[in-house]
Design an enzyme around this catalytic site. Structure first.
Site, short mmCIF file in Angstrom:
data_model
loop_
_atom_site.label_atom_id
_atom_site.label_comp_id
_atom_site.label_asym_id
_atom_site.label_seq_id
_atom_site.Cartn_x
_atom_site.Cartn_y
_atom_site.Cartn_z
N SER A 5 -12.39 6.59 3.21
CA SER A 5 -11.31 7.24 2.51
C SER A 5 -11.83 8.00 1.29
O SER A 5 -12.62 7.47 0.52
CB SER A 5 -10.28 6.20 2.05
OG SER A 5 -9.21 6.81 1.39
N THR A 60 -5.00 10.82 0.13
CA THR A 60 -6.34 10.57 0.66
C THR A 60 -6.65 11.52 1.81
O THR A 60 -5.77 12.15 2.39
CB THR A 60 -6.49 9.13 1.17
OG1 THR A 60 -5.53 8.91 2.21
CG2 THR A 60 -6.29 8.12 0.05
N TYR A 113 -14.38 5.54 9.48
CA TYR A 113 -13.36 6.05 8.57
C TYR A 113 -13.74 5.67 7.15
O TYR A 113 -13.86 4.50 6.82
CB TYR A 113 -12.01 5.42 8.93
CG TYR A 113 -10.79 5.97 8.21
CD1 TYR A 113 -9.76 6.56 8.92
CD2 TYR A 113 -10.65 5.86 6.84
CE1 TYR A 113 -8.63 7.04 8.28
CE2 TYR A 113 -9.53 6.34 6.18
CZ TYR A 113 -8.52 6.92 6.91
OH TYR A 113 -7.40 7.39 6.27
N HIS A 161 0.77 -1.23 0.00
CA HIS A 161 0.00 0.00 0.00
C HIS A 161 0.81 1.29 0.00
O HIS A 161 0.30 2.35 -0.36
CB HIS A 161 -0.94 0.01 1.22
CG HIS A 161 -2.14 0.89 1.05
ND1 HIS A 161 -2.11 2.08 0.37
CD2 HIS A 161 -3.42 0.73 1.45
CE1 HIS A 161 -3.30 2.63 0.38
NE2 HIS A 161 -4.11 1.83 1.02
#
Length: 837
Positions: free
Chosen positions: A588, A599, A586, A470
């Site tokens: 994104s 982000t 949360y 990532h």
């Protein structure tokens, strides 16, 4: 090794002078052609960089400008106002016969200077235009006069035929929000999940922060925003990803799936051949910048910086932080099969190998009966270990097996040929999908090289998948590549009737090179510890995937609502029913409207969403459908406002994150920021965008649509304490880190003075993708060890919540009545019968 075998087998047979001359000519020709190909690549890159730098102008515009100046001189006009004559005086005097040449050179220099000034002006003008975000704040379907004017100007200044990086110089920098606004929005976001006493205490800390520390920290951020390309993205990459000491597996990586209902061929080697060829075609287009930049509204460009590291990239572990190693080119892939590693060349002297030739090479690996060497089979488990342990083991590995390690880390990407099948089955659709997701996310803990930018996974029945590291980029970038790969390998390259790649094999190709690892004894213990921890983490991960096919994007569109906000609000209802409480959520959102943007967080658990959820729970007692619908629309509108604010750089979390970094660098105590980063995130969500709809015909071939992907659950640990021989978690240092921010993960600051991040193991990870117009596929993850979470239970709550929300609308009431007959069916049969393959 294949090279050694070829070297031993070579016998010189040319003895005559003529033969020597022929050999010399042949060798010189090969050297010449090799150098020619290399120079062509360099010139192509230089030319593409030049075109990108001068965009939206073009070399033809310089030629037009120069011709216009020459024409003016012919007509005895001086558009340079005497500057050309001054330039001519500065040029060397080559004699009278070269007087006209000096005039042409002076005109060319003046045209170049004027052209450069015009390009700079265009860049500044376009950057100013792209800084306008009023279009984001307007209601859907409505467009004000200023926005129409803005669109017309952007169309004029944007140029034609842009390349991938053409707009990079014109993108605005991400603004630093007002610290007062950020604190106000933060307090608004936590109000629904805090008691009155806790909220008053937090508000007091916020006021103290604004009074004592905020202005100083904000000044440093403003300074950085003027000096750096982005005030937060480099810190985000470093402190969230590269300084995290947790295992990448489950905690940081994410996965992407193949087509859900079809497999183009059951031949494993053929699917691998076409997929690898398609990926390398994408890389070729990327190198030539032939991929079009992503445009919102067909006009507003997004930052393309993250595309640079898709291929030839490895995350290298370090003692305190990792670093990304990116190569300019790589002409091989690393392949793992049954515990053995191979190096497979992807190019011949004439260029990229054909799919059939690649299939041949992969089939040779599958047919190779040689066993794995001791400890080699589980070697890749080190890449799933905490980064400190892997960094220490890698130093020993590099000294003894540097060539094999370089072959893996220097590959274009990693390929795993799995020995087991995967994908949806008729016999048990629910369990097979869950196992498919789990295999992509965690595998067996030792069959993925998690450091590579991505691993292509090919199962024995021809099913595909990706496991993506990532730190180098976010999901939309790898998703763009994956859409191209699936469409190209299936629709353009295709397969023969017998399931093999089209074309003919190339028997003369050298066999894939088996990599040999000389493993030091002290690495053996590290491998054993890493494998035990990886298996424990993998076994504790609960994945659930289900397609929701009762309605999709088309129904939501008919309700005149945002599809993402619709799902997010329904998720709040589902999670409340699952846990009986509200929690910080949360989601994104991308900030690629800005240069090097990544982000921002949308805090989806709003006061409006909570009011709607409470009303739905009291719907049959005190509240009617009309009031629930009104509250639902308010919640959707609020979510849309938060999403647009996040996209336009006015979110909360990245600003607070950057303020926290500055406070740590200054050794400045900020109790409010410590409180912010001790929050508990128990629901992480993300929508997977479908970006290239033109590549798929969802109406005629509805089954040929990607089923999205997912990520690990919100968790407070990156690996069990078993990694420490003493039984503790010492190998994790002292930084208490949650997962390192996936699409919608969460994060903490890791430093010599760590900030404890209060996250338990009772969280969920939820991603979703709209498949065509009438299906939404959900990917849910949680921890099996948690007594409070259950991925299948949340999946059922999501389905029920979506149907309950839909029933608020007249059309949705018919949908819910149609579902009552299936209410007691097994969850695995939600989709009903599967279409034929």
């Amino acid at each position: 090794m294949a090279e050694a075998h070829q070297a031993v087998g070579f016998r010189p047979s040319l003895t005559s002078d003529v033969a020597e001359a022929d050999l010399s000519a042949s060798a010189l020709q090969e050297i010449y052609l090799s150098g020619l190909r290399s120079w062509k690549r360099h010139l192509s890159r230089f030319w593409n960089d030049f075109l990108t730098g001068v965009f939206p102008a073009s070399p033809l515009s310089w030629l037009f400008l120069f011709s216009a100046i020459q024409l003016a001189w012919f007509l005895q006009l001086d558009p340079s106002l005497g500057l050309t004559e001054k330039i001519k005086e500065l040029l060397p005097d080559w004699g009278g016969q070269h007087h006209r040449l000096r005039g042409v050179l002076a005109a060319a220099l003046f045209a170049s200077c004027l052209w450069g000034a015009l390009i700079f002006t265009l860049h500044v003008a376009l950057r100013l235009l792209l800084s306008y975000h009023g279009w984001l704040l307007e209601p859907h379907g409505a467009m004000s006069s200023p926005t129409k004017t803005w669109l017309a100007l952007v169309r004029i200044f944007s140029g034609r035929h842009p390349m991938l990086f053409s707009y990079q110089r014109s993108l605005p920098r991400q603004p630093v929000p007002s610290v007062q606004d950020t604190v106000r929005k933060y307090l608004e976001s936590v109000r629904p999940v805090l008691s009155d006493e806790d909220f008053d205490w937090t508000a007091g800390l916020a006021q103290e922060f604004l009074r004592l520390q905020a202005s100083l920290l904000q000044w440093y951020l403003q300074l950085k925003s003027w000096w750096a390309s982005n005030y937060v993205s480099d810190w985000w990459e470093e402190f969230v990803y590269l300084r995290s000491r947790n295992s990448l597996m489950v905690n940081s990586n994410y996965y992407m799936m193949d087509f859900l209902y079809v497999t183009p061929t059951p031949v494993q080697a053929a699917r691998a051949g076409n997929a690898v060829h398609a990926l390398l075609l994408y890389r070729h287009r990327l190198n030539r910048q032939e991929i079009l930049p992503t445009l919102l509204m067909g006009m507003r460009p997004l930052c393309s910086a993250q595309y640079e590291k898709i291929f030839n990239t490895t995350r290298v572990p370090g003692a305190q932080k990792d670093h990304l190693r990116h190569l300019r080119d790589s002409r091989h892939v690393a392949v793992f099969h049954r515990g053995r590693f191979f190096r497979v060349g992807t190019h011949s002297p004439s260029g990229l190998l054909s799919p059939r030739a690649l299939e041949q090479q992969f089939q040779r690996i599958l047919d190779d009966p040689s066993p794995a060497c001791p400890h080699e089979e589980h070697l890749a488990a080190l890449t799933a270990a905490p980064r400190d342990l892997w960094a220490q083991a890698r130093r020993s590995l590099k000294s003894r097996a540097g060539e094999a390690l370089e072959a893996v880390e220097g590959a274009a990407f990693f390929v795993s040929l799995d020995s087991e099948p995967a994908g949806l089955t008729r016999e048990d659709p629910a369990a097979s999908l869950d196992a498919y997701a789990h295999a992509l996310l965690a595998g067996r803990g030792h069959d993925r090289w998690y450091d590579k930018s991505f691993t292509l996974i090919v199962f024995s029945n021809g099913k595909l998948g990706l496991s993506v590291e990532h730190s180098w980029a976010d999901c939309p970038v790898s998703g763009h590549m994956w859409e191209f790969t699936l469409a190209t390998e299936c629709f353009q390259l295709g397969y023969s009737v017998d399931g093999h790649c089209k074309g003919h094999p190339e028997p003369s190709l050298p066999r894939p090179q088996r990599l040999h690892w000389d493993l030091p004894d002290k690495v053996h213990l590290s491998i054993a510890l890493a494998l035990r921890a990886a298996k424990t983490l993998s076994g504790d991960t609960d994945c659930h995937v289900f397609p929701f096919s009762h309605f999709g994007k088309s129904f939501i569109r008919r309700c005149h609502l945002s599809s993402d906000s619709f799902i997010q609000t329904a998720l709040q209802l589902a999670h409340f029913r699952d846990r009986g409480r509200f929690c910080l959520t949360y989601e994104s959102a991308m900030t690629r409207l800005f240069l090097e943007g990544r982000t921002e967080t949308v805090r989806s658990c709003t006061r409006e969403a909570c009011n709607f959820v409470r009303a739905m729970e009291d719907r049959e007692k005190t509240v009617g459908d009309s009031q629930c619908l009104s509250l639902f629309r308010l919640a959707v509108d609020k979510h849309q406002a938060l999403l647009k604010a996040a996209m336009s750089g006015q979110g909360v979390d990245r600003h607070l994150f950057a303020l926290h970094i500055v406070s740590q660098l200054l050794h400045l105590q900020a109790p409010f920021l410590d409180q912010v980063h001790s929050e508990q995130w128990q629901l992480a969500t993300s929508q997977i965008p479908v970006q290239q709809t033109h590549l798929f015909d969802v109406h005629n071939y509805p089954d040929y649509v990607s089923s999205g992907g997912g990520f690990g659950p919100v968790s407070g640990t990156g690996g069990p304490g078993a990694l420490n021989p003493d039984g503790g978690a010492g190998s994790l240092h002292t930084c208490l880190l949650p997962p390192a921010s996936w699409w919608g993960g969460t994060w903490a600051f890791c430093s010599p003075r760590p900030v404890p991040f209060q996250v338990d193991d009772h969280g969920y990870g939820v991603s979703y993708i709209f498949m065509g117009d009438d299906t939404v596929t959900f990917h849910i993850s949680s921890k099996k060890s948690s007594t409070k979470t259950d991925s299948h239970r949340l999946g059922q709550h999501i389905e029920d919540a979506l149907l309950d929300v839909a029933s608020l609308f007249q059309e949705g009431q018919r949908l819910k009545r149609g579902c009552r007959g299936r209410g007691e069916e097994d969850a695995g049969n939600r989709r009903g019968s599967l279409p034929g393959h």
